[in-house]
Design a protein around this motif. Structure first.
Motif, PDB file in Angstrom:
ATOM      1  N   LEU A 132       0.780  -1.132   0.054  1.00  0.00           N
ATOM      2  CA  LEU A 132      -0.072  -0.134   0.068  1.00  0.00           C
ATOM      3  C   LEU A 132       0.857   1.353  -0.034  1.00  0.00           C
ATOM      4  CD1 LEU A 132      -2.643  -1.247   2.712  1.00  0.00           C
ATOM      5  CD2 LEU A 132      -2.988  -1.108   0.181  1.00  0.00           C
ATOM      6  N   GLY A 133       2.290   1.123   0.347  1.00  0.00           N
ATOM      7  CA  GLY A 133       3.068   2.173   0.175  1.00  0.00           C
ATOM      8  C   GLY A 133       4.365   2.035   0.464  1.00  0.00           C
ATOM      9  N   ASN A 134       5.418   2.854   0.533  1.00  0.00           N
ATOM     10  CA  ASN A 134       6.490   2.491   0.925  1.00  0.00           C
ATOM     11  C   ASN A 134       6.975   2.850   2.604  1.00  0.00           C
ATOM     12  OD1 ASN A 134       7.637   1.802  -1.596  1.00  0.00           O
ATOM     13  ND2 ASN A 134       7.792   3.980  -1.962  1.00  0.00           N
ATOM     14  N   PHE A 135       7.150   1.888   3.407  1.00  0.00           N
ATOM     15  CA  PHE A 135       7.151   2.275   4.914  1.00  0.00           C
ATOM     16  C   PHE A 135       8.420   1.475   5.377  1.00  0.00           C
ATOM     17  CE2 PHE A 135       2.570   1.721   3.654  1.00  0.00           C
ATOM     18  CZ  PHE A 135       2.046   2.606   4.153  1.00  0.00           C
ATOM     19  N   ASP A 136       8.925   2.110   6.490  1.00  0.00           N
ATOM     20  CA  ASP A 136      10.223   1.856   6.985  1.00  0.00           C
ATOM     21  C   ASP A 136      11.546   1.926   6.270  1.00  0.00           C
ATOM     22  OD1 ASP A 136       9.214   1.461   9.553  1.00  0.00           O
ATOM     23  OD2 ASP A 136       8.814  -0.743   9.473  1.00  0.00           O
ATOM     24  N   ALA A 137      11.619   3.079   5.609  1.00  0.00           N
ATOM     25  CA  ALA A 137      12.596   3.134   4.604  1.00  0.00           C
ATOM     26  C   ALA A 137      13.829   3.715   5.474  1.00  0.00           C
ATOM     27  CB  ALA A 137      12.372   4.271   3.531  1.00  0.00           C
ATOM     28  N   LYS A 138      13.731   4.301   6.660  1.00  0.00           N
ATOM     29  CA  LYS A 138      14.904   4.557   7.447  1.00  0.00           C
ATOM     30  C   LYS A 138      14.741   3.893   8.832  1.00  0.00           C
ATOM     31  CE  LYS A 138      15.102   9.333   5.316  1.00  0.00           C
ATOM     32  NZ  LYS A 138      14.732  10.524   5.497  1.00  0.00           N
ATOM     33  N   SER A 139      13.805   3.168   9.080  1.00  0.00           N
ATOM     34  CA  SER A 139      13.639   2.361  10.274  1.00  0.00           C
ATOM     35  C   SER A 139      13.410   1.095   9.913  1.00  0.00           C
ATOM     36  CB  SER A 139      12.351   3.202  11.190  1.00  0.00           C
ATOM     37  OG  SER A 139      10.997   3.152  10.382  1.00  0.00           O
ATOM     38  N   ARG A 160      12.071  -1.828   4.761  1.00  0.00           N
ATOM     39  CA  ARG A 160      12.262  -1.864   3.352  1.00  0.00           C
ATOM     40  C   ARG A 160      13.322  -0.940   2.668  1.00  0.00           C
ATOM     41  NH1 ARG A 160       7.518  -1.696  -0.075  1.00  0.00           N
ATOM     42  NH2 ARG A 160       7.766  -1.131  -2.177  1.00  0.00           N
ATOM     43  N   ARG A 161      14.112  -1.490   2.066  1.00  0.00           N
ATOM     44  CA  ARG A 161      15.428  -1.020   1.551  1.00  0.00           C
ATOM     45  C   ARG A 161      15.549  -1.450   0.062  1.00  0.00           C
ATOM     46  NH1 ARG A 161      14.837   0.492   6.147  1.00  0.00           N
ATOM     47  NH2 ARG A 161      16.460   0.773   7.775  1.00  0.00           N
ATOM     48  N   TYR A 162      16.095  -0.366  -0.828  1.00  0.00           N
ATOM     49  CA  TYR A 162      16.091  -1.088  -2.323  1.00  0.00           C
ATOM     50  C   TYR A 162      14.919  -1.464  -2.921  1.00  0.00           C
ATOM     51  CZ  TYR A 162      20.979  -0.861  -0.381  1.00  0.00           C
ATOM     52  OH  TYR A 162      22.130  -0.411   0.429  1.00  0.00           O
ATOM     53  N   ASP A 163      13.923  -0.746  -2.419  1.00  0.00           N
ATOM     54  CA  ASP A 163      12.495  -0.955  -2.947  1.00  0.00           C
ATOM     55  C   ASP A 163      12.285  -2.528  -2.790  1.00  0.00           C
ATOM     56  OD1 ASP A 163      10.186  -0.165  -3.843  1.00  0.00           O
ATOM     57  OD2 ASP A 163      10.724  -0.739  -5.955  1.00  0.00           O
TER      58      ASP A 163
END
Length: 187
Positions: A132-139, A160-163
């Motif tokens: 549903l979205g991009n979550f936890d890109a930094k956490s 979530r890292r590197y898509d």
């Protein structure tokens, strides 16, 4: 004045306003659902409003992500961009908290979720949220850990890292400033 697990009329009004605005802003999370139906369900389950308010108060930005036809339940997940700020620096569970001899965190993810009346997301729920979205890109966020892994001292977390959504392991007693947990609440 509200008791421990109740919210005041002012809190209720503010919560409904925030939930409705978030619902309307993020229709991709709940296509085909209508706010009036969600609000009616919330009003009929006032006991769950305290938990939902705790999700909001700790930075989770809860939103409806699923409706279960069989049970008639709406599922709210924490939809904050990063792991909720008010729920970070926690080890995994009570056993992990008790195993720490020094530098203990204030609480555990499982313990805090229980106190809030919510559940940690499972790995499958976490993955569905990421659709549903991009979550936890930094956490990162602790997720429910299978008993065999936990029995050996480990616990799982996701980010979530590197898509790509990754599932990792760590000692259950570990805690980091950028790791918290996302919760779910069925109403």
């Amino acid at each position: 004045m509200a008791s421990k697990n109740e919210i005041t009329a002012e809190q209720r009004e503010a919560l409904f306003k925030a939930l409705k605005a978030r619902f309307e802003k993020n229709m991709n999370r709940h296509e085909g659902m209508e706010w009036a139906s969600v609000q009616a369900k919330l009003e009929a389950n006032a006991g769950k409003l305290w938990s939902l308010n705790e999700m909001e108060r700790t930075g989770g930005e809860p939103d409806v992500v699923h409706y279960e036809n069989k049970t008639g339940e709406y599922f709210f997940y924490d939809c904050s961009a990063e792991s909720p700020k008010g729920r970070r620096s926690l080890c995994y569970d009570q056993a992990a908290l008790e195993s720490r001899k020094e530098h203990k965190p204030a609480n555990s993810a499982v313990g805090m979720a229980s106190e809030m009346g919510i559940e940690l997301l499972t790995e499958a729920q976490y993955r569905s949220l990421q659709e549903l979205g991009n979550f936890d890109a930094k956490s990162s966020s602790w997720v429910i850990t299978p008993a065999p892994i936990r029995k050996l001292g480990g616990a799982l977390f996701c980010d979530r890292r590197y898509d790509t959504v990754f599932v990792y392991h760590n000692g259950a007693e570990s805690y980091y400033a950028a790791r918290g947990f996302r919760g779910s609440l069925r109403i």
